[in-house]
Scaffold this motif. Structure first.
Motif, PDB file in Angstrom:
ATOM      1  N   MET A 254      34.383  57.025  39.677  1.00 54.65           N
ATOM      2  CA  MET A 254      35.504  56.479  40.061  1.00 54.65           C
ATOM      3  C   MET A 254      36.312  56.005  38.801  1.00 54.65           C
ATOM      4  SD  MET A 254      34.560  54.246  43.385  1.00 54.65           S
ATOM      5  CE  MET A 254      33.696  55.164  44.772  1.00 54.65           C
ATOM      6  N   ARG A 255      37.652  56.276  38.926  1.00 57.96           N
ATOM      7  CA  ARG A 255      38.633  55.676  37.875  1.00 57.96           C
ATOM      8  C   ARG A 255      38.541  54.243  38.079  1.00 57.96           C
ATOM      9  NH1 ARG A 255      45.159  56.980  37.648  1.00 57.96           N
ATOM     10  NH2 ARG A 255      45.757  55.890  35.763  1.00 57.96           N
ATOM     11  N   GLY A 256      38.604  53.483  37.110  1.00 66.74           N
ATOM     12  CA  GLY A 256      38.359  51.968  36.942  1.00 66.74           C
ATOM     13  C   GLY A 256      36.880  51.557  36.768  1.00 66.74           C
ATOM     14  N   VAL A 257      36.012  52.327  36.754  1.00 60.07           N
ATOM     15  CA  VAL A 257      34.629  51.900  36.633  1.00 60.07           C
ATOM     16  C   VAL A 257      34.012  52.613  35.555  1.00 60.07           C
ATOM     17  CG1 VAL A 257      32.119  52.111  37.466  1.00 60.07           C
ATOM     18  CG2 VAL A 257      34.158  52.029  39.174  1.00 60.07           C
ATOM     19  N   VAL A 258      33.777  51.501  34.606  1.00 56.98           N
ATOM     20  CA  VAL A 258      33.404  51.783  33.140  1.00 56.98           C
ATOM     21  C   VAL A 258      31.720  51.941  32.955  1.00 56.98           C
ATOM     22  CG1 VAL A 258      35.632  51.142  32.243  1.00 56.98           C
ATOM     23  CG2 VAL A 258      33.896  49.396  32.455  1.00 56.98           C
ATOM     24  N   GLY A 259      31.165  51.243  33.790  1.00 53.56           N
ATOM     25  CA  GLY A 259      29.587  51.351  33.469  1.00 53.56           C
ATOM     26  C   GLY A 259      28.861  50.587  34.513  1.00 53.56           C
ATOM     27  N   ALA A 260      27.789  50.552  34.524  1.00 58.25           N
ATOM     28  CA  ALA A 260      26.793  49.866  35.360  1.00 58.25           C
ATOM     29  C   ALA A 260      25.710  48.983  34.785  1.00 58.25           C
ATOM     30  CB  ALA A 260      26.098  50.776  36.203  1.00 58.25           C
ATOM     31  N   LYS A 261      25.480  47.859  35.383  1.00 57.26           N
ATOM     32  CA  LYS A 261      24.353  47.097  34.667  1.00 57.26           C
ATOM     33  C   LYS A 261      23.185  47.490  35.627  1.00 57.26           C
ATOM     34  CE  LYS A 261      22.634  42.424  34.461  1.00 57.26           C
ATOM     35  NZ  LYS A 261      22.623  41.099  34.459  1.00 57.26           N
ATOM     36  N   LEU A 262      22.218  47.940  35.138  1.00 59.21           N
ATOM     37  CA  LEU A 262      21.093  48.240  36.057  1.00 59.21           C
ATOM     38  C   LEU A 262      19.724  47.362  35.918  1.00 59.21           C
ATOM     39  CD1 LEU A 262      20.663  52.326  35.380  1.00 59.21           C
ATOM     40  CD2 LEU A 262      22.179  50.982  37.132  1.00 59.21           C
TER      41      LEU A 262
END
Length: 293
Positions: free
Chosen positions: A155-163
């Motif tokens: 998705m545009r605007g999603v830069v990462g995830a904290k898992l």
């Protein structure tokens, strides 16, 4: 946006009278940044945001934003919740304040995978700052497979995830094995930082890093340089410290150790959390001392 690095989700220190000790928060932010943290997280789970008033939340964010601007560091602010409209309204308030918003998978309501995707699509269309997805299924009740995580990553605007899944599971392995360009995975379980770095994570958001910021930064540097002779033993020692810190509900042990070090005025947490036990605090202090032993 490059989210490579160690980020410290700051505790909210309380004074003897129970108010937020803003001067102490400022000193704490400066100290972790001076030790090499790439940035700080305001109003993450470690900061007890559920127990802060709206005014207290604004004060915490204002302090962290000022320090990060001065230091050229990244400010990540926790925002969002179960209600999509309210989450979008909270994100709108971060314009000109935060660099990134840490947004959980919607907790409690347990939407379908399609509902999760629709939730984040709605937020990315309206958020003034990029989103870092906070995936912590044992708090949200909403596990996500690698396929859904990858759709979110695109998705545009999603830069990462904290898992923060409580393990290095198959979905984590699959996601890290085929990351979209520009998407960063950050470890959200302190004890699993080293294995996630080995799989390709870009760093971590780690409560334990309050207590040994420079050593966590050193571990990341060792993995970046493929210096396994130093990375492996250091990773094991930091994981032992992290297990001690999380032996009781976070952030009680972190606060107890910081208070014992004289870095915050009290170890107080707000109900329904309880202060750390003496035994848990002693174990964490022993592990911390062993880092350089």
């Amino acid at each position: 946006m490059n989210l490579h690095g160690i980020y410290v989700p700051l505790v909210t220190p309380f004074a003897e009278d129970g108010t937020v000790a803003l001067d102490t928060l400022e000193r704490l932010a400066r100290s972790v940044l001076a030790e090499g943290a790439a940035g700080v997280v305001a109003l993450g789970t470690t900061g007890e945001p559920a127990m802060l008033s709206p005014d207290e939340k604004r004060q915490v964010v204002d302090v962290c934003a000022r320090i990060c601007r001065e230091r050229g560091a990244t400010l990540i602010v926790g925002a969002g919740g179960s209600d999509t409209r309210q989450s979008a309204a909270a994100l709108a308030e971060l314009a000109g304040v935060a660099d990134v918003a840490l947004v959980p998978v919607p907790p409690y309501v347990r939407p379908s995978d399609e509902g999760v995707l629709a939730h984040f699509a709605h937020l990315t269309e309206r958020s003034p700052v990029p989103l870092l997805i906070y995936h912590i299924p044992y708090r949200t009740g909403q596990p996500l497979g690698a396929g859904i995580l990858r759709q979110l990553a695109l998705m545009r605007g999603v830069v990462g995830a904290k898992l923060a899944t409580g393990s290095v599971d198959q979905d984590t392995v699959e996601l890290l094995g085929d990351l979209p360009p520009g998407f960063a995975v950050l470890a959200g379980e302190d004890a699993f930082l080293a294995p996630l770095l080995a799989l390709g994570a870009a760093g971590g958001i780690l409560a334990t890093a309050h207590l040994a910021t420079a050593r966590f930064v050193e571990l990341l540097d060792d993995w970046d340089k493929a210096d396994l002779e130093f990375a492996r033993p250091l990773g094991h020692r930091l994981a032992t410290l992290a297990r001690a810190v999380f032996s009781e509900p976070n952030p009680a042990v972190v606060k107890a150790v910081l208070a014992a070090q004289g870095r915050i005025p009290t170890p107080a947490v707000r109900l329904p959390l309880l202060p750390a036990s003496e035994a848990a605090t002693a174990r964490a202090l022993d592990c911390l001392a062993a880092l350089d032993g």
